[in-house]
Every structure is written in C-alpha cells, then in structure tokens.
Write a protein that holds these residues in place. Structure first.
Motif, PDB file in Angstrom:
ATOM      1  N   ILE A 181       0.833  -1.195   0.000  1.00  0.00           N
ATOM      2  CA  ILE A 181       0.000   0.000   0.000  1.00  0.00           C
ATOM      3  C   ILE A 181       0.874   1.253   0.000  1.00  0.00           C
ATOM      4  CG2 ILE A 181      -1.990   1.107   1.080  1.00  0.00           C
ATOM      5  CD1 ILE A 181      -2.309  -1.919   0.183  1.00  0.00           C
ATOM      6  N   VAL A 182       1.952   1.226   0.773  1.00  0.00           N
ATOM      7  CA  VAL A 182       2.895   2.347   0.797  1.00  0.00           C
ATOM      8  C   VAL A 182       3.390   2.642  -0.617  1.00  0.00           C
ATOM      9  CG1 VAL A 182       5.179   3.102   1.600  1.00  0.00           C
ATOM     10  CG2 VAL A 182       3.632   1.935   3.175  1.00  0.00           C
ATOM     11  N   TRP A 183       3.839   1.602  -1.302  1.00  0.00           N
ATOM     12  CA  TRP A 183       4.369   1.781  -2.657  1.00  0.00           C
ATOM     13  C   TRP A 183       3.298   2.311  -3.606  1.00  0.00           C
ATOM     14  CZ3 TRP A 183       6.332  -3.899  -2.194  1.00  0.00           C
ATOM     15  CH2 TRP A 183       7.469  -3.939  -1.387  1.00  0.00           C
ATOM     16  N   ALA A 184       2.106   1.756  -3.505  1.00  0.00           N
ATOM     17  CA  ALA A 184       1.009   2.204  -4.373  1.00  0.00           C
ATOM     18  C   ALA A 184       0.705   3.682  -4.139  1.00  0.00           C
ATOM     19  CB  ALA A 184      -0.242   1.367  -4.123  1.00  0.00           C
ATOM     20  N   VAL A 218      -7.590  -5.894  -1.643  1.00  0.00           N
ATOM     21  CA  VAL A 218      -8.798  -5.067  -1.726  1.00  0.00           C
ATOM     22  C   VAL A 218      -8.418  -3.584  -1.672  1.00  0.00           C
ATOM     23  CG1 VAL A 218     -10.989  -4.495  -0.595  1.00  0.00           C
ATOM     24  CG2 VAL A 218     -10.215  -6.867  -0.673  1.00  0.00           C
ATOM     25  N   ILE A 219      -7.478  -3.253  -0.789  1.00  0.00           N
ATOM     26  CA  ILE A 219      -7.029  -1.859  -0.649  1.00  0.00           C
ATOM     27  C   ILE A 219      -6.406  -1.361  -1.953  1.00  0.00           C
ATOM     28  CG2 ILE A 219      -5.481  -0.285   0.566  1.00  0.00           C
ATOM     29  CD1 ILE A 219      -5.754  -2.150   3.026  1.00  0.00           C
ATOM     30  N   LEU A 220      -5.577  -2.191  -2.582  1.00  0.00           N
ATOM     31  CA  LEU A 220      -4.937  -1.785  -3.845  1.00  0.00           C
ATOM     32  C   LEU A 220      -5.987  -1.455  -4.909  1.00  0.00           C
ATOM     33  CD1 LEU A 220      -1.929  -4.280  -4.156  1.00  0.00           C
ATOM     34  CD2 LEU A 220      -1.819  -1.837  -3.670  1.00  0.00           C
ATOM     35  N   LEU A 266      -2.946   1.114 -11.676  1.00  0.00           N
ATOM     36  CA  LEU A 266      -2.265  -0.080 -11.184  1.00  0.00           C
ATOM     37  C   LEU A 266      -2.735  -1.330 -11.919  1.00  0.00           C
ATOM     38  CD1 LEU A 266      -2.447   0.615  -7.320  1.00  0.00           C
ATOM     39  CD2 LEU A 266      -0.571   1.157  -8.902  1.00  0.00           C
ATOM     40  N   LEU A 267      -4.025  -1.385 -12.200  1.00  0.00           N
ATOM     41  CA  LEU A 267      -4.601  -2.521 -12.920  1.00  0.00           C
ATOM     42  C   LEU A 267      -4.805  -2.169 -14.392  1.00  0.00           C
ATOM     43  CD1 LEU A 267      -7.155  -3.653 -10.234  1.00  0.00           C
ATOM     44  CD2 LEU A 267      -5.674  -5.261 -11.434  1.00  0.00           C
ATOM     45  N   PRO A 268      -4.686  -3.161 -15.285  1.00  0.00           N
ATOM     46  CA  PRO A 268      -4.949  -2.903 -16.710  1.00  0.00           C
ATOM     47  C   PRO A 268      -6.408  -2.500 -16.929  1.00  0.00           C
ATOM     48  CG  PRO A 268      -3.899  -5.054 -16.370  1.00  0.00           C
ATOM     49  CD  PRO A 268      -4.325  -4.564 -15.031  1.00  0.00           C
ATOM     50  N   GLN A 269      -6.669  -1.794 -18.002  1.00  0.00           N
ATOM     51  CA  GLN A 269      -8.037  -1.393 -18.334  1.00  0.00           C
ATOM     52  C   GLN A 269      -8.798  -2.504 -19.052  1.00  0.00           C
ATOM     53  OE1 GLN A 269      -9.213   1.692 -17.100  1.00  0.00           O
ATOM     54  NE2 GLN A 269      -7.222   1.327 -16.107  1.00  0.00           N
ATOM     55  N   ASP A 270      -8.070  -3.302 -19.834  1.00  0.00           N
ATOM     56  CA  ASP A 270      -8.691  -4.406 -20.567  1.00  0.00           C
ATOM     57  C   ASP A 270      -9.229  -5.450 -19.594  1.00  0.00           C
ATOM     58  OD1 ASP A 270      -8.947  -6.032 -23.214  1.00  0.00           O
ATOM     59  OD2 ASP A 270      -7.929  -7.391 -21.819  1.00  0.00           O
ATOM     60  N   PRO A 271     -10.500  -5.868 -19.737  1.00  0.00           N
ATOM     61  CA  PRO A 271     -11.105  -6.806 -18.787  1.00  0.00           C
ATOM     62  C   PRO A 271     -10.343  -8.116 -18.643  1.00  0.00           C
ATOM     63  CG  PRO A 271     -12.804  -5.814 -20.151  1.00  0.00           C
ATOM     64  CD  PRO A 271     -11.494  -5.384 -20.720  1.00  0.00           C
ATOM     65  N   TYR A 272      -9.850  -8.666 -19.770  1.00  0.00           N
ATOM     66  CA  TYR A 272      -9.109  -9.923 -19.698  1.00  0.00           C
ATOM     67  C   TYR A 272      -7.792  -9.734 -18.951  1.00  0.00           C
ATOM     68  CZ  TYR A 272      -6.439 -14.060 -20.936  1.00  0.00           C
ATOM     69  OH  TYR A 272      -5.668 -15.198 -20.868  1.00  0.00           O
TER      70      TYR A 272
END
Length: 224
Positions: free
Chosen positions: A19-22, A69-71, A84-90
């Motif tokens: 979480i710190v890094w994010a 969950v926090i990320l 942090l997460l890709p936009q593409d659903p797959y």
C-alpha cells in the motif's frame, strides 16, 4: 489532504508495504500509523474487527481491509493518477489471478522453506517453491514489469520477493533463488527496487535480518 487518508501498518509487513508503494506511485498524501501487533491499538481492532490485522486504509473515516482489496480501492478512487490494474477486462482478470497465485501459492511455499526445521526438510520444501517461481518467471516474458513498462498491481503484490529473498537466504543459510535459472525475475527485482517510489520506501535490511533471525530461531526451537 493527508489527514483524510491513514494507513495502519507495521514497519516491515510486506502487505502494508504494498500500500505504501502504491500511494507513492500515485502521489497520494497519507499518514502512517504504525502498529505493535503484540499490543494492537483499539483503533485497529475497531477498524478491522473481522481479521484484527494490518494493513487497514482509512479514507475519510471509512476503513478498507486486506491488501489486495485496498490496492483495488486506491486504483478506483484515484483514477486520475497512474493506473495499477490494466483497463482491458481480460488483462485485469489475469492480473487478479496472478496476484492471488502469489498470495495463495508462492508466498506460502517460500515461507515454508523458512519455517521448516532442519536443512533436509528445508531443501524438500524448496522444490514446490522453485516450481512456483518458474510459473511466475513465465509471466515476465517480453516485459520489464508484470504491468508492462511500469509497475502495476502484480508487481506490488510480488514486491516482498525483491527485498526479502536474500534476507531469508542469509538467515537460513540456504540458496532460495538462482539468478541464472530465473534471469527475468532477477532483472525484475533490480528494476523494481531501483524505482524511486520503491527504493525510498524499503525497510532497512539490517533490521529485517535481525527480525527474521529471531523468528527463525523461534521456529527451530518450537515443538510442533
């Protein structure tokens, strides 16, 4: 405002450090609240009555628990900053899959090498750990980070490996990671630790060695 965001964590927990890094990748102001897990604060127990664990993120008075969950919460709440997460659903589904693999398979398998009693038992426990590392190595083909050219969700979840593996090796006097066998992971660990948002927020190595030496002694002397 920094007082809108508080992070309850410990100085060395890999889950809290995610979480710190994010936060620093996304440029979010926050306040660290360090917990003593041998004497948990009333606030921590109030915010996380289910698991009574760190990390807990408190945003505008509302607590969010569990690091994965926090990320995701951070990513969805501060959308205007680095994703942090890709936009593409797959691709997003795959990132979630590998993050869960790290927490459910890889981390426990490496930890079991550390906690097993005796050299032979540790060597035996190393076999599944190496097999899990092989699976993760495959996911880095053609990429600098698991998130592509920049640090993403899976990188943060796996971040413990970049600073803990050699600490474990020193403490238990057993080679856990062969850089020649895992050239992609080896390169990833260097790139990850060299990133400013990570490098400036790694726990002191000497303190980690001391902590895990004491833990290892405890595991070796405690009867099953």
């Amino acid at each position: 405002m920094a007082d809108e965001v508080k992070l309850y964590r410990t100085w060395s927990s890999p889950y809290g450090l995610r979480i710190v890094w994010a936060m620093h990748i996304k440029g979010i102001e926050y306040e660290n609240v360090f917990e003593d897990l041998s004497q948990k604060s009333p606030q921590l127990l109030q915010y996380n009555p289910v698991h009574k664990k760190i990390p807990v993120l408190v945003h505008k008075g509302k607590p969010i628990c569990e690091s994965l969950v926090i990320l995701e919460y951070i990513d969805e709440t501060w959308k205007e900053t680095t994703p942090l997460l890709p936009q593409d659903p797959y691709e997003k589904a795959m990132a979630r899959f590998w993050a869960k693999f790290v927490d459910d398979k890889l981390l426990p398998s490496v930890t079991s090498v550390f906690t097993e009693k005796g050299y032979e038992a540790k060597k035996e426990a190393l076999v599944p750990a190496v097999q899990n590392l092989e699976l993760i190595e495959e996911q880095l083909k053609g990429k600098k980070f698991f998130g592509g050219e920049s640090i993403g969700y899976v990188d943060l979840v796996l971040g413990w490996m970049a600073f803990l593996l050699d600490v474990f090796e020193e403490v238990i006097d057993l080679k856990l990671f062969d850089a020649h066998k895992f050239p992609l992971l080896s390169g990833w660990m260097k790139n990850f630790c060299d990133a400013p948002a990570i490098k400036q927020h790694l726990p002191p190595r000497d303190r980690l060695v001391t902590k895990y030496q004491l833990l290892h002694e405890k595991y070796q002397t405690t009867s099953n």
